[in-house]
Design a protein around this motif. Structure first.
Motif, PDB file in Angstrom:
ATOM      1  N   GLY A  39    -104.759  28.579 -24.192  1.00 46.47           N
ATOM      2  CA  GLY A  39    -105.042  27.870 -25.440  1.00 46.47           C
ATOM      3  C   GLY A  39    -106.213  26.911 -25.286  1.00 46.47           C
ATOM      4  N   VAL A  40    -106.261  26.212 -24.156  1.00 40.95           N
ATOM      5  CA  VAL A  40    -107.373  25.292 -23.888  1.00 40.95           C
ATOM      6  C   VAL A  40    -108.680  26.071 -23.776  1.00 40.95           C
ATOM      7  CG1 VAL A  40    -108.364  23.758 -22.153  1.00 40.95           C
ATOM      8  CG2 VAL A  40    -105.985  23.490 -22.818  1.00 40.95           C
ATOM      9  N   VAL A  41    -108.667  27.137 -23.012  1.00 43.13           N
ATOM     10  CA  VAL A  41    -109.887  27.929 -22.831  1.00 43.13           C
ATOM     11  C   VAL A  41    -110.327  28.546 -24.159  1.00 43.13           C
ATOM     12  CG1 VAL A  41    -110.832  29.989 -21.716  1.00 43.13           C
ATOM     13  CG2 VAL A  41    -109.477  28.375 -20.392  1.00 43.13           C
ATOM     14  N   GLY A  42    -109.384  29.095 -24.906  1.00 37.63           N
ATOM     15  CA  GLY A  42    -109.723  29.729 -26.179  1.00 37.63           C
ATOM     16  C   GLY A  42    -110.259  28.750 -27.204  1.00 37.63           C
ATOM     17  N   SER A  43    -109.615  27.609 -27.345  1.00 33.88           N
ATOM     18  CA  SER A  43    -110.091  26.634 -28.318  1.00 33.88           C
ATOM     19  C   SER A  43    -111.408  26.001 -27.869  1.00 33.88           C
ATOM     20  CB  SER A  43    -109.036  25.565 -28.583  1.00 33.88           C
ATOM     21  OG  SER A  43    -108.715  24.887 -27.401  1.00 33.88           O
ATOM     22  N   GLY A  44    -111.560  25.776 -26.577  1.00 33.21           N
ATOM     23  CA  GLY A  44    -112.834  25.251 -26.067  1.00 33.21           C
ATOM     24  C   GLY A  44    -113.973  26.228 -26.306  1.00 33.21           C
ATOM     25  N   LEU A  45    -113.724  27.503 -26.086  1.00 35.67           N
ATOM     26  CA  LEU A  45    -114.734  28.526 -26.338  1.00 35.67           C
ATOM     27  C   LEU A  45    -115.067  28.600 -27.830  1.00 35.67           C
ATOM     28  CD1 LEU A  45    -116.469  30.845 -25.214  1.00 35.67           C
ATOM     29  CD2 LEU A  45    -114.519  32.344 -25.578  1.00 35.67           C
ATOM     30  N   GLY A  46    -114.031  28.521 -28.674  1.00 36.76           N
ATOM     31  CA  GLY A  46    -114.261  28.530 -30.112  1.00 36.76           C
ATOM     32  C   GLY A  46    -115.095  27.343 -30.564  1.00 36.76           C
ATOM     33  N   LEU A  47    -114.805  26.164 -30.041  1.00 34.42           N
ATOM     34  CA  LEU A  47    -115.593  24.985 -30.384  1.00 34.42           C
ATOM     35  C   LEU A  47    -117.036  25.126 -29.889  1.00 34.42           C
ATOM     36  CD1 LEU A  47    -112.996  22.196 -29.670  1.00 34.42           C
ATOM     37  CD2 LEU A  47    -114.056  22.681 -31.878  1.00 34.42           C
ATOM     38  N   TRP A  48    -117.211  25.689 -28.726  1.00 30.94           N
ATOM     39  CA  TRP A  48    -118.544  25.881 -28.188  1.00 30.94           C
ATOM     40  C   TRP A  48    -119.345  26.867 -29.039  1.00 30.94           C
ATOM     41  CZ3 TRP A  48    -121.052  29.996 -25.481  1.00 30.94           C
ATOM     42  CH2 TRP A  48    -122.264  29.635 -24.882  1.00 30.94           C
ATOM     43  N   LEU A  49    -118.696  27.934 -29.492  1.00 25.65           N
ATOM     44  CA  LEU A  49    -119.381  28.913 -30.323  1.00 25.65           C
ATOM     45  C   LEU A  49    -119.694  28.385 -31.717  1.00 25.65           C
ATOM     46  CD1 LEU A  49    -117.429  32.158 -29.344  1.00 25.65           C
ATOM     47  CD2 LEU A  49    -119.778  31.555 -28.734  1.00 25.65           C
ATOM     48  N   LEU A  50    -118.918  27.433 -32.216  1.00 30.94           N
ATOM     49  CA  LEU A  50    -119.119  26.877 -33.551  1.00 30.94           C
ATOM     50  C   LEU A  50    -120.030  25.647 -33.562  1.00 30.94           C
ATOM     51  CD1 LEU A  50    -115.527  27.168 -35.051  1.00 30.94           C
ATOM     52  CD2 LEU A  50    -117.544  28.512 -35.662  1.00 30.94           C
ATOM     53  N   ARG A  51    -120.551  25.249 -32.410  1.00 36.43           N
ATOM     54  CA  ARG A  51    -121.385  24.054 -32.367  1.00 36.43           C
ATOM     55  C   ARG A  51    -122.686  24.295 -33.128  1.00 36.43           C
ATOM     56  NH1 ARG A  51    -122.949  27.035 -28.256  1.00 36.43           N
ATOM     57  NH2 ARG A  51    -125.015  26.827 -27.371  1.00 36.43           N
TER      58      ARG A  51
END
Length: 55
Positions: A39-51
């Motif tokens: 969950g941490v990796v997935g949400s962190g990746l999602g936030l990084w892609l949406l920056r």
């Protein structure tokens, strides 16, 4: 969308800390910790892609 990803990220981090310090059951704690880590990796990746890219 970003707010939801931040909530998931913080929730998974808190769950992982809780599991590491308070849960003593071996297999269950490891499985839940892996789920929280994903969950941490997935949400962190999602936030990084949406920056927003700097202009």
């Amino acid at each position: 969308m970003k707010a939801l990803l931040w909530i998931v990220l913080i929730g998974c981090l808190l769950a992982n800390v809780y599991l590491n310090f308070l849960v003593d059951d071996g297999g269950t704690a490891i499985a839940l910790s892996v789920v929280a880590g994903l969950g941490v990796v997935g949400s962190g990746l999602g936030l990084w892609l949406l920056r927003k890219s700097p202009s």
